[in-house]
Design an enzyme around this catalytic site. Structure first.
Site, PDB file in Angstrom:
ATOM      1  N   GLU A  87      30.171  36.908  41.215  1.00 48.82           N
ATOM      2  CA  GLU A  87      31.616  36.794  41.378  1.00 48.82           C
ATOM      3  C   GLU A  87      32.175  38.170  41.710  1.00 48.82           C
ATOM      4  OE1 GLU A  87      35.729  35.525  39.042  1.00 48.82           O
ATOM      5  OE2 GLU A  87      33.781  34.992  38.186  1.00 48.82           O
ATOM      6  N   GLU A 112      33.230  44.121  39.168  1.00 46.15           N
ATOM      7  CA  GLU A 112      34.631  44.540  39.023  1.00 46.15           C
ATOM      8  C   GLU A 112      34.662  46.052  38.858  1.00 46.15           C
ATOM      9  OE1 GLU A 112      38.023  44.856  39.221  1.00 46.15           O
ATOM     10  OE2 GLU A 112      37.976  42.712  38.766  1.00 46.15           O
ATOM     11  N   ASP A 139      31.105  49.048  43.254  1.00 43.87           N
ATOM     12  CA  ASP A 139      31.362  48.576  44.609  1.00 43.87           C
ATOM     13  C   ASP A 139      30.559  47.308  44.906  1.00 43.87           C
ATOM     14  OD1 ASP A 139      31.395  48.266  47.409  1.00 43.87           O
ATOM     15  OD2 ASP A 139      31.522  50.411  47.755  1.00 43.87           O
ATOM     16  N   ASP A 162      42.488  41.032  46.881  1.00 44.01           N
ATOM     17  CA  ASP A 162      43.695  41.746  47.276  1.00 44.01           C
ATOM     18  C   ASP A 162      43.978  41.476  48.753  1.00 44.01           C
ATOM     19  OD1 ASP A 162      45.647  43.678  47.952  1.00 44.01           O
ATOM     20  OD2 ASP A 162      44.922  45.021  46.388  1.00 44.01           O
ATOM     21  N   THR A 236      44.535  30.201  36.155  1.00 42.35           N
ATOM     22  CA  THR A 236      44.875  31.407  35.420  1.00 42.35           C
ATOM     23  C   THR A 236      46.384  31.644  35.467  1.00 42.35           C
ATOM     24  OG1 THR A 236      44.636  32.813  37.375  1.00 42.35           O
ATOM     25  CG2 THR A 236      42.658  32.401  36.054  1.00 42.35           C
ATOM     26  N   LYS A 237      46.849  32.609  34.670  1.00 38.39           N
ATOM     27  CA  LYS A 237      48.274  32.965  34.695  1.00 38.39           C
ATOM     28  C   LYS A 237      48.685  33.436  36.080  1.00 38.39           C
ATOM     29  CE  LYS A 237      48.712  34.233  29.799  1.00 38.39           C
ATOM     30  NZ  LYS A 237      49.027  35.336  28.845  1.00 38.39           N
ATOM     31  N   PHE A 238      47.810  34.160  36.730  1.00 35.25           N
ATOM     32  CA  PHE A 238      48.100  34.653  38.076  1.00 35.25           C
ATOM     33  C   PHE A 238      48.324  33.491  39.033  1.00 35.25           C
ATOM     34  CE2 PHE A 238      46.778  35.849  42.333  1.00 35.25           C
ATOM     35  CZ  PHE A 238      47.491  37.026  42.553  1.00 35.25           C
TER      36      PHE A 238
END
Length: 272
Positions: A87, A112, A139, A162, A236-238
């Site tokens: 992921e 991450e 990375d 992003d 998710t909250k996002f």
């Protein structure tokens, strides 16, 4: 989850000043991610110090970064050989932990750069007793390029990367033609690439990338059969905020074709 590894392609030159190259593996190049600073809570720091050495791995920095990363040894790290999913940009790990809990027979490596997010995921893994989650800080492109062998992954997840919405920043987006090809090479035949974005322009960008892949190179095609990995994501909250604001979530589920042998004996790829 909103930032991730750099992309090596024609728009992102490999040559960089030596000072920035030293940190390029732990902290992806500034042309491809938005670094979010944050500090750890007392509990997160405790989890990090006690559990990260077992659950996590930092990519090399400094002089060591001149060498290739040691390949990912799944059997040693997880203590077993199972379908493997990477992921990219796991953020705070809410989706990672929930999907790993629902798929105990699948191993998940979350990549991450945001330490507080990884520390939160460490806590979720610990409290949930999850034995099938490991983490890499650094990375994502280095992970795919140096740690992962061709034809070895059952799945790759890229959720809400992003979008870098300004046109002049589009070269910083993680998903580029080179990234798609690299991921496709690392997927095993039948392995799934699952992408989700709530940014309309990025969705069009991704659709164009997927539609213009080179058919004679590693590539993916729309999934037309049962997925070997879970596709249902928790909200998710996002994502909930995106829905409230009226932003539609676009998902792309693609698969690396299986090779097909024709009667003449020549190999041809078959998506089914």
């Amino acid at each position: 989850m909103r930032h991730h590894g750099a992309v090596n392609n024609d728009e992102n030159p490999v040559d960089e000043p030596s000072a920035s190259r030293d940190n390029s593996r732990l902290y992806p190049r500034v042309t491809s991610f938005r670094f979010r600073r944050g500090s750890l809570t007392t509990g997160q720091r405790r989890n990090w110090e006690t559990l990260w050495p077992t659950l996590g791995r930092d990519l090399q920095t400094g002089q060591d970064a001149a060498d290739d990363e040691p390949p990912l040894d799944q059997t040693q790290w997880f203590g077993r050989k199972a379908p493997l999913v990477i992921e990219v940009g796991s953020g705070t790990g809410i989706s990672t932990a929930a999907m790993a809990e629902a798929e105990p027979d699948v191993d998940v490596v979350a990549v991450e750069v945001y330490q507080p997010g990884l520390a939160q995921l460490v806590g979720l893994v610990d409290r949930g007793g999850l034995e099938n989650v490991r983490m890499i800080r650094g990375d994502a492109t280095v992970v795919f390029s140096e740690l992962v062998a061709s034809n070895s992954l059952t799945g790759v997840r890229v959720f809400f990367p992003d979008p870098w919405p300004k046109t002049r920043h589009h070269k910083r987006r993680f998903l580029q033609s080179g990234t798609i090809e690299l991921i496709a090479d690392r997927l095993a035949p039948g392995g799934v690439l699952h992408i989700a974005t709530d940014h309309a322009d990025y969705a069009l960008w991704i659709a164009e990338l997927l539609a213009t892949q080179h058919p004679d190179r590693a590539h993916v095609v729309p999934l037309t059969f049962d997925s070997p990995i879970l596709l249902e994501r928790p909200t998710t909250k996002f994502e909930g905020r995106a829905q409230v604001e009226g932003r539609e979530v676009n998902e792309f589920v693609y698969v690396k074709p299986y090779p097909r042998v024709q009667a003449s004996g020549q190999s041809q790829e078959d998506p089914s």
